[in-house]
Design a protein around this motif. Sequence first.
Motif: not given
Length: 151
Positions: A25, A59-60, A62-63
């Motif tokens: 990232e 996960d959110l 990370k998004d």
Amino acid sequence: MMRRLLLAVALLLMAAPAFAVNPDEVLADPALEARARALSAELRCMVCQNQSIDDSNADLAKDLRLLLRERIADGDSDEAVLTYIVSRYGEFVLLKPRVSMKTVLLWGAPVLLVLAGGLSLLVFARKRAGKPTGSKLTADEQAKLSELLKK
């Protein structure tokens, strides 16, 4: 032996937020990455709710980190990035909400309610203080009282 194990677990738990931002990232430009880190520290993970997206492994989060870095790489200003994310996820995504009429009402309403309640109690207490309690004496009771006072 047990102390060492507990110490190792404690160190891993303290270092857990450092593992939230994955190496894939990270932006290649250190200046852009520094901006991304500063902005992501201001954004709330919508899953964890009390962590920034930098500290969360959800996960959110990370998004959101990827979206943030994508917008920065596209040349958006810091304010434009925050405005874009807030437009998609709402004000709640900000760890420190912006000052607006909504936030002033949200934080000011309890204070105003307490002040209004205190003022009404004060007015009520003052009205009651001037009023006599009980009922008037009957003529018979008044006569007995006068007789006692003469003695």
